[in-house]
Scaffold this motif. Structure first.
Motif, PDB file in Angstrom:
ATOM      1  N   ARG A   1      38.710  37.092 -16.145  1.00  0.00           N
ATOM      2  CA  ARG A   1      39.309  35.751 -15.955  1.00  0.00           C
ATOM      3  C   ARG A   1      38.489  34.905 -14.996  1.00  0.00           C
ATOM      4  O   ARG A   1      38.216  33.725 -15.255  1.00  0.00           O
ATOM      5  CB  ARG A   1      40.740  35.913 -15.432  1.00  0.00           C
ATOM      6  CG  ARG A   1      41.519  34.619 -15.340  1.00  0.00           C
ATOM      7  CD  ARG A   1      42.790  34.796 -14.555  1.00  0.00           C
ATOM      8  NE  ARG A   1      42.521  35.060 -13.156  1.00  0.00           N
ATOM      9  CZ  ARG A   1      42.206  34.101 -12.259  1.00  0.00           C
ATOM     10  NH1 ARG A   1      42.134  32.836 -12.615  1.00  0.00           N
ATOM     11  NH2 ARG A   1      41.974  34.423 -10.997  1.00  0.00           N
ATOM     12  N   ARG A   2      38.068  35.507 -13.887  1.00  0.00           N
ATOM     13  CA  ARG A   2      37.283  34.771 -12.901  1.00  0.00           C
ATOM     14  C   ARG A   2      35.928  34.337 -13.481  1.00  0.00           C
ATOM     15  O   ARG A   2      35.440  33.244 -13.213  1.00  0.00           O
ATOM     16  CB  ARG A   2      37.070  35.636 -11.660  1.00  0.00           C
ATOM     17  CG  ARG A   2      38.362  35.834 -10.861  1.00  0.00           C
ATOM     18  CD  ARG A   2      38.148  36.744  -9.680  1.00  0.00           C
ATOM     19  NE  ARG A   2      37.223  36.172  -8.719  1.00  0.00           N
ATOM     20  CZ  ARG A   2      36.793  36.801  -7.633  1.00  0.00           C
ATOM     21  NH1 ARG A   2      37.215  38.028  -7.388  1.00  0.00           N
ATOM     22  NH2 ARG A   2      35.950  36.210  -6.799  1.00  0.00           N
ATOM     23  N   ALA A   3      35.354  35.208 -14.322  1.00  0.00           N
ATOM     24  CA  ALA A   3      34.084  34.845 -14.953  1.00  0.00           C
ATOM     25  C   ALA A   3      34.263  33.671 -15.914  1.00  0.00           C
ATOM     26  O   ALA A   3      33.407  32.774 -15.983  1.00  0.00           O
ATOM     27  CB  ALA A   3      33.511  36.055 -15.690  1.00  0.00           C
ATOM     28  N   ARG A   4      35.404  33.664 -16.656  1.00  0.00           N
ATOM     29  CA  ARG A   4      35.653  32.553 -17.582  1.00  0.00           C
ATOM     30  C   ARG A   4      35.851  31.243 -16.822  1.00  0.00           C
ATOM     31  O   ARG A   4      35.362  30.184 -17.218  1.00  0.00           O
ATOM     32  CB  ARG A   4      36.887  32.855 -18.444  1.00  0.00           C
ATOM     33  CG  ARG A   4      36.662  33.910 -19.498  1.00  0.00           C
ATOM     34  CD  ARG A   4      37.781  33.912 -20.517  1.00  0.00           C
ATOM     35  NE  ARG A   4      39.081  34.201 -19.934  1.00  0.00           N
ATOM     36  CZ  ARG A   4      39.583  35.423 -19.767  1.00  0.00           C
ATOM     37  NH1 ARG A   4      38.857  36.473 -20.136  1.00  0.00           N
ATOM     38  NH2 ARG A   4      40.764  35.588 -19.227  1.00  0.00           N
ATOM     39  N   VAL A   5      36.603  31.323 -15.713  1.00  0.00           N
ATOM     40  CA  VAL A   5      36.813  30.112 -14.898  1.00  0.00           C
ATOM     41  C   VAL A   5      35.480  29.605 -14.341  1.00  0.00           C
ATOM     42  O   VAL A   5      35.178  28.407 -14.345  1.00  0.00           O
ATOM     43  CB  VAL A   5      37.810  30.408 -13.751  1.00  0.00           C
ATOM     44  CG1 VAL A   5      37.882  29.240 -12.787  1.00  0.00           C
ATOM     45  CG2 VAL A   5      39.190  30.703 -14.324  1.00  0.00           C
ATOM     46  N   TYR A   6      34.675  30.542 -13.859  1.00  0.00           N
ATOM     47  CA  TYR A   6      33.370  30.179 -13.297  1.00  0.00           C
ATOM     48  C   TYR A   6      32.489  29.502 -14.348  1.00  0.00           C
ATOM     49  O   TYR A   6      31.860  28.473 -14.106  1.00  0.00           O
ATOM     50  CB  TYR A   6      32.706  31.446 -12.748  1.00  0.00           C
ATOM     51  CG  TYR A   6      31.301  31.240 -12.200  1.00  0.00           C
ATOM     52  CD1 TYR A   6      31.065  30.413 -11.114  1.00  0.00           C
ATOM     53  CD2 TYR A   6      30.216  31.886 -12.784  1.00  0.00           C
ATOM     54  CE1 TYR A   6      29.786  30.238 -10.612  1.00  0.00           C
ATOM     55  CE2 TYR A   6      28.932  31.730 -12.298  1.00  0.00           C
ATOM     56  CZ  TYR A   6      28.715  30.882 -11.205  1.00  0.00           C
ATOM     57  OH  TYR A   6      27.452  30.698 -10.708  1.00  0.00           O
ATOM     58  N   MET A   7      32.476  30.051 -15.559  1.00  0.00           N
ATOM     59  CA  MET A   7      31.650  29.505 -16.621  1.00  0.00           C
ATOM     60  C   MET A   7      32.114  28.115 -17.040  1.00  0.00           C
ATOM     61  O   MET A   7      31.316  27.203 -17.240  1.00  0.00           O
ATOM     62  CB  MET A   7      31.682  30.453 -17.823  1.00  0.00           C
ATOM     63  CG  MET A   7      30.594  30.185 -18.833  1.00  0.00           C
ATOM     64  SD  MET A   7      28.979  30.340 -18.071  1.00  0.00           S
ATOM     65  CE  MET A   7      27.989  30.689 -19.497  1.00  0.00           C
ATOM     66  N   SER A   8      33.433  27.947 -17.161  1.00  0.00           N
ATOM     67  CA  SER A   8      33.956  26.638 -17.574  1.00  0.00           C
ATOM     68  C   SER A   8      33.695  25.574 -16.504  1.00  0.00           C
ATOM     69  O   SER A   8      33.429  24.415 -16.805  1.00  0.00           O
ATOM     70  CB  SER A   8      35.451  26.747 -17.872  1.00  0.00           C
ATOM     71  OG  SER A   8      36.147  27.149 -16.726  1.00  0.00           O
ATOM     72  N   ASN A   9      33.762  25.986 -15.231  1.00  0.00           N
ATOM     73  CA  ASN A   9      33.470  25.037 -14.158  1.00  0.00           C
ATOM     74  C   ASN A   9      32.006  24.600 -14.184  1.00  0.00           C
ATOM     75  O   ASN A   9      31.684  23.432 -13.954  1.00  0.00           O
ATOM     76  CB  ASN A   9      33.797  25.667 -12.797  1.00  0.00           C
ATOM     77  CG  ASN A   9      35.295  25.771 -12.579  1.00  0.00           C
ATOM     78  OD1 ASN A   9      36.063  25.008 -13.171  1.00  0.00           O
ATOM     79  ND2 ASN A   9      35.712  26.705 -11.755  1.00  0.00           N
ATOM     80  N   ILE A  10      31.127  25.551 -14.450  1.00  0.00           N
ATOM     81  CA  ILE A  10      29.705  25.202 -14.541  1.00  0.00           C
ATOM     82  C   ILE A  10      29.461  24.245 -15.696  1.00  0.00           C
ATOM     83  O   ILE A  10      28.716  23.261 -15.570  1.00  0.00           O
ATOM     84  CB  ILE A  10      28.847  26.474 -14.694  1.00  0.00           C
ATOM     85  CG1 ILE A  10      28.877  27.278 -13.381  1.00  0.00           C
ATOM     86  CG2 ILE A  10      27.412  26.145 -15.060  1.00  0.00           C
ATOM     87  CD1 ILE A  10      28.178  28.602 -13.471  1.00  0.00           C
ATOM     88  N   LEU A  11      30.145  24.512 -16.825  1.00  0.00           N
ATOM     89  CA  LEU A  11      29.975  23.628 -17.982  1.00  0.00           C
ATOM     90  C   LEU A  11      30.478  22.223 -17.675  1.00  0.00           C
ATOM     91  O   LEU A  11      29.955  21.233 -18.184  1.00  0.00           O
ATOM     92  CB  LEU A  11      30.737  24.206 -19.182  1.00  0.00           C
ATOM     93  CG  LEU A  11      30.164  25.482 -19.797  1.00  0.00           C
ATOM     94  CD1 LEU A  11      31.097  26.023 -20.872  1.00  0.00           C
ATOM     95  CD2 LEU A  11      28.800  25.221 -20.393  1.00  0.00           C
TER      96      LEU A  11
END
Length: 874
Positions: free
Chosen positions: A173-183
C-alpha cells in the motif's frame, strides 16, 4: 439462573408433584367409568399436568449441580416422561387417531396447543463421548496439556502468518501511495520521501586507482505519460500563486451553506416524523387501539449455548470431585476401620455360636456362601434356638421322604403359579370386555404403571432422606459426606464379612470337632456350598471389516464422499404452521374427531418420535417416513430434526449410494459403525419410494435406485438396538409408486397435511413482515391467505422471496404492494405456472396413509362394526 430462584422453583415443583400423586391415588380407587368421555377427560387432564411437570423437572435437572440431588431429579424426569408417553398412547387409542385434541383440558389450565410441544429443551440432548465430540468439532472441548500446547503452537503459527500477510499488504500500500504521489508531483514528493543524507568524511588521492571498479550511469526518468492533458503538469510552476477572486469565493461559500442547510432541514424533518410515528404507534398499542401484526414465537426456558456448556463443565467438575471423595473416603475407612470391623464381625459370630450352644448344646449349621454367609444372622433369617432344637429331636429324613417333600413343595409352587396365572387371565378378560364395551379401567391403568410407582417411591425416599437437610444452605453444591461414608461402610462390611466367614468357618469346625470328642460322637465336616461362577455366554462377535481403521479416518472418508453432510441449523419455530383449534368442537356422536389435522399438529408427532433420541430411556421408532406433496416442508422438517438433536446427518439417497454398488456390504458396515460411534445419527433417504419402485423410470436407471432397498431391514434396522440413538428418516412425494415393502421398512408414517387458513395466514404475515416490517402494518393478510390458502408453504416462501426483492422493497413507500403481484408470480413469472396441489392428489395421499397407519385401520374397523350394528337394527 440464580441459586435462589432454582431452589424456589424446586420447592414449588415438589408441591405440584405431591398434589399429582394424591390425585392419582384417588383415581386408582375409582370404579371404571361407563362413559368413555369421562375416561378421556381424566387422561387428558393428567396428560396436561404431566407436560407441565416434565417441562419443570427438565429445567430443574439442567440447573441442579449437587450430585446426589441431581440423581434424584433424573429419576423423576425419566419416569415422568415415560408416563407422559404412556398417557399419550392411551389418548391416541381412545381417539383412534395419531392426533389428539384436548382443548377443554387446555382451557382449564389457560394453555394453548403450543404449550404441549416440549421438544424445545436442550435438557433432552444426548451427550456424545468426549473422543467422538472432539472428532466432530474443530475446537476440542476438553484437552490435556499436550493437546493445549499443540493448539497454542498452531495458533501462534497462524498469528505469525497473519502478521506477515498484514505487513506485506502494508508495504504494498505504501509503495502504491508513493508511486501515485510521484506521478502527480515529482519534484514535491521526491523531496518528502527522500532519504536523509548521512554525513561522513573521506580522503581522495588522485594518483591512487579505485579498489572497486564503478560504472557510472546517468538515468533520465520521466514517470508522466506522453499525453496532451499532462502539458500543464509538465510546465507548471509551483511558486506562482493563482489569482484570488473574492466574489467567486463568496458565491461558492454561499452555495455550500445553502446546500448544507437544506440537507440538515430535510434530515431533521425525517427524524422528527420518524420519532412522532414511533410515539404514535406506541400510544395506539398502549391504549389497545392497534396491535402490531407479527408472529410472536415463544421460547420457553431458552438457554444460550454458552450457558449450557458452562453448566456442563461445572457438572463435570462436581462429578469428578464426587468420585474423588468416594475413593478417598473408601481408602480412609479401609485404613482406619477395617481391623475393628473384622473384630466386630467375628465377635458377633462367636456370640451367635455361644447362644446356640448354651440353649441347645449344639451349633447351628454355618450359612453357606451361596446364601450370602452370616449376613443371614444379621437379618434374622436363620433358625431360632427353639426351632433348631426341634430339628435336633427329629429323626433324619430318608432319601424317599426328602424326595416326597421336594415333590410336594414343587406341586404347591406350581399350583400357586397356576392360580396367579388364572387370576391374571381373568383380570385381562375383564378389562378386554370393558374395552370392547368402550369402557377404560382408569384405576388399573394408573396402579399398574411402573413409572408412577417409581415416582412415588423416589419422592417417598427423598422425603425421608432429605428431611433433616437444608438444601438452601448448600450454595456451593457440596456432596453430603455422611451418606458417602454410610454407603462405603456398607460395601466394605459386605466385602469383609465374606473374608471373616472363611476364618470363622475354621473356628466353627474346631468347635464342632471338640464337641464331637466330648460327646463321643462321630465328627463329620460340614459341606460348603459356594456359588457357581456364572458362565458367560459366548456371543458371536460379527467380523469387523475395518478393525485396522480409526473412527477419525472412517468419518473423514464418508464426509469426503458426501455421505455425511453438514445441515444448516434450523429450529421448530422456522416451521411456520398453525394448530387445529376446531377439531375438539366438531366431534360426532361417538366422540371421534371429524376434522383432519392442521399443519402445526405435525410438531406433536415429531415430538413423540424424538423424545427417545435424548439421554433418557423412552420408546421411539427406528424409522420415520414423511410423506406429502412437493414443497410441503419435508426437507425442512428433516433439517429441523437433525438440528434439534445435534445429530450427524448421513445422506443415503440413491444419488449418493449408487457408486458403492460393487461393495455395498462394506459401505453399510462403515455407515452403521460411524453412526453408532457418533450417535445421535440420522440416516436420511430423499424420496424413499425410489428404494422400492414398482417400475424404474428410464432417466433413473443409471443411479440404480433399488440398490439399498433389500438391505434396509437386515443391514440397517435390525442392528439398531433399543438404546441406540439412530433413526432412519425418509421423505416421499409419491409413496403409492412403491411396493408394499416401503410400509414395512418405516415404522412411523407421517402425512403432512395441506395448508389451512391459519397456517397460510401465519406464513404470509411472518414472511412479509420479515422482509418489509415497516411498510406492511396494515396489509390485507387475511384476504391474501384466504385466496392463496391451498398453496404449499414452500411455494409461498419462494413467491415472497422473489416478489419482495431488494428493488421492490425500495419502491414500497411510493408504490404500495398489490396482492396481484403475488398471483402474477405464481402464474406468469416462472417458466411453468404454479398451482395448488390437486384435490385428487391429496385423496391419493390420504388413501395410502390410511392403509399404513394403525390408528386409521382401527378407525375403519370401528366404523365397519358400527355400520353392521346399524344394519341389524334396521
Amino acid at each position: 439462573m440464580s441459586f435462589d430462584l432454582c431452589h424456589k422453583f424446586w420447592v414449588a415443583t415438589r408441591k405440584d408433584l405431591n398434589q399429582l400423586i394424591k390425585r392419582q391415588n384417588r383415581l386408582k380407587k375409582i370404579e371404571p367409568p361407563e362413559d368413555s368421555a369421562l375416561s378421556f377427560k381424566i387422561f387428558s387432564e393428567l396428560y396436561v399436568l404431566y407436560v407441565e411437570l416434565v417441562n419443570k423437572l427438565s429445567f430443574i435437572y439442567h440447573h441442579t449441580f449437587q450430585v446426589q440431588k441431581r440423581a434424584v431429579v433424573r429419576v423423576l424426569v425419566e419416569s415422568a416422561t415415560q408416563q407422559l408417553m404412556k398417557l399419550k398412547e392411551e389418548l391416541k387409542n381412545m381417539e383412534l387417531s395419531e392426533y389428539v385434541y384436548i382443548d377443554q383440558a387446555l382451557i382449564a389450565r389457560k394453555l394453548t396447543p403450543r404449550d404441549l410441544v416440549i421438544w424445545r429443551s436442550p435438557q433432552f440432548l444426548y451427550r456424545r463421548p468426549l473422543d467422538a465430540q472432539n472428532i466432530l468439532t474443530d475446537n476440542k472441548l476438553y484437552m490435556n496439556d499436550e493437546e493445549k500446547e499443540e493448539k497454542a503452537a498452531k495458533e501462534w503459527e497462524k498469528v505469525t502468518e497473519a502478521v506477515t500477510l498484514i505487513q506485506a499488504h502494508e508495504r504494498a500500500r505504501r509503495a502504491r501511495v508513493y508511486m501515485s504521489n510521484i506521478l502527480y508531483d515529482k519534484k514535491k514528493y521526491l523531496k518528502v520521501y527522500q532519504r536523509k543524507k548521512i554525513s561522513y568524511s573521506f580522503t581522495f588521492k588522485p594518483d591512487q586507482a579505485m579498489s572497486i571498479p564503478v560504472k557510472r550511469t546517468i538515468f533520465n526518468a520521466d514517470f508522466l505519460k506522453p499525453d496532451a492533458a499532462c502539458d500543464d503538469l509538465r510546465n507548471r510552476d509551483d511558486n506562482i500563486e493563482p489569482p484570488i477572486d473574492e466574489e467567486e469565493v463568496k458565491r461558492m461559500n454561499k452555495i455550500r451553506n445553502d446546500a448544507a442547510s437544506k440537507i440538515q432541514s430535510w434530515w431533521r424533518t425525517y427524524k422528527t416524523r420518524k420519532i412522532f410515528k414511533i410515539k404514535r404507534k406506541f400510544k395506539e398499542e398502549l391504549y389497545g387501539m392497534k396491535k402490531t401484526r407479527r408472529v410472536v414465537r415463544p421460547n420457553l426456558f431458552a438457554n444460550s449455548v454458552l450457558e449450557m456448556y458452562k453448566n456442563e463443565m461445572l457438572k463435570k467438575k462436581l462429578d469428578e470431585d464426587f468420585e474423588k471423595l468416594i475413593a478417598d473416603e473408601r481408602v480412609r475407612l479401609l485404613q482406619m476401620r477395617t481391623p475393628w470391623m473384622m473384630e466386630d464381625i467375628s465377635d458377633h459370630i462367636r456370640a451367635w455360636f455361644r447362644e446356640f450352644y448354651d440353649k441347645t448344646g449344639n451349633f447351628h449349621p454355618y450359612p453357606d456362601p451361596v446364601k450370602t454367609g452370616t449376613v443371614l444372622v444379621v437379618i434374622d433369617e436363620t433358625m431360632t434356638p427353639l426351632e433348631f432344637q426341634d430339628t435336633l429331636n427329629k429323626k433324619p429324613m430318608t432319601k424317599e421322604e426328602k424326595k416326597k417333600l421336594a415333590e410336594k413343595r414343587k406341586a404347591e409352587k406350581k399350583k400357586l403359579k397356576e392360580k396367579l396365572k388364572k387370576q391374571k387371565m381373568k383380570e385381562a378378560k375383564r378389562r378386554k370386555k370393558l374395552k370392547d364395551a368402550g369402557i377404560i379401567d382408569v384405576g388399573y391403568e394408573l396402579s399398574s404403571s411402573k413409572a408412577i410407582e417409581k415416582i412415588e417411591t423416589t419422592m417417598k425416599a427423598f422425603g425421608i432422606d432429605w428431611r433433616n437437610i437444608d438444601e438452601y444452605l448448600n450454595k456451593n453444591h457440596d456432596p453430603i459426606k455422611d451418606w458417602v461414608t454410610q454407603e462405603e461402610l456398607a460395601k466394605i462390611h459386605q466385602e469383609l464379612r465374606g473374608l471373616v466367614d472363611e476364618y470363622m468357618r475354621v473356628e466353627y469346625e474346631l468347635l464342632r470337632k471338640a464337641l464331637a470328642k466330648d460327646t463321643k460322637t462321630k465328627y463329620k465336616a460340614q459341606k460348603v456350598r459356594k456359588a457357581k461362577p456364572k458362565k458367560e455366554k459366548k456371543k458371536k462377535v460379527p467380523k469387523d471389516m475395518t478393525a485396522d481403521r480409526t473412527l477419525d479416518s472412517l468419518y473423514e472418508e464418508l464426509k469426503s464422499e458426501g455421505i455425511i453432510e453438514e445441515v444448516s441449523h434450523r429450529d421448530f419455530d422456522e416451521f411456520i404452521a398453525d394448530f387445529n383449534f376446531v377439531a375438539d368442537d366438531t366431534r360426532d356422536e361417538d366422540r371421534l374427531t371429524t376434522v383432519g389435522p392442521a399443519k402445526g399438529d405435525i410438531k406433536m408427532i415429531i415430538q413423540d418420535c424424538m423424545l427417545g433420541m435424548g439421554e433418557f430411556a423412552i420408546p421411539k421408532p427406528k424409522s420415520i417416513l414423511l410423506i406429502g406433496p412437493l414443497n410441503s416442508g419435508k426437507k425442512l422438517l428433516s433439517n429441523i430434526i437433525a438440528s434439534e438433536l445435534d445429530a450427524v446427518f448421513f445422506n443415503l439417497s440413491p444419488e449418493k449410494t449408487f457408486k458403492y454398488a460393487d461393495d455395498m456390504k462394506y459401505f453399510l458396515h462403515v455407515v452403521m459403525k460411524v453412526a453408532r460411534a457418533f450417535q445421535p445419527s440420522i440416516l436420511y433417504v430423499e424420496e424413499a419410494h425410489r428404494l422400492y419402485w414398482k417400475k424404474i423410470p428410464p432417466d433413473q436407471v443409471e443411479i440404480n435406485p433399488r440398490l439399498l432397498g433389500p438391505s434396509i431391514a437386515k443391514k440397517i434396522l435390525k442392528p439398531i438396538k433399543k438404546d441406540d440413538k439412530i433413526i432412519l428418516l425418509g421423505t416421499s412425494s409419491m409413496p403409492w409408486s412403491a411396493k408394499g415393502k416401503l410400509k414395512r421398512a418405516f415404522q412411523k408414517v407421517v402425512l403432512i397435511p395441506k395448508c389451512d387458513y391459519g397456517t397460510s395466514f401465519l406464513l404470509w404475515l411472518e414472511l412479509m413482515t420479515e422482509n418489509a416490517a415497516d411498510d406492511m402494518e396494515d396489509y390485507t393478510y387475511s384476504a391474501l391467505a384466504k385466496v392463496l390458502q391451498a398453496y404449499n408453504s414452500g411455494d409461498i416462501t419462494s413467491n415472497v422471496a422473489e416478489t419482495l426483492d431488494i428493488e421492490r422493497r425500495r419502491r414500497l413507500k411510493n408504490d404500495p404492494l398489490d396482492p396481484h403481484e403475488f398471483l402474477e408470480c405464481f402464474l406468469s413469472k416462472t417458466d411453468t405456472p404454479i398451482f395448488p396441489p390437486d384435490a385428487k392428489l391429496m385423496e391419493k395421499f390420504n388413501k395410502w396413509f390410511g392403509k399404513s397407519n394403525k390408528f386409521q385401520k382401527m378407525r375403519r374397523k370401528f366404523m365397519a362394526k358400527k355400520m353392521a350394528k346399524d344394519k341389524k337394527k334396521k
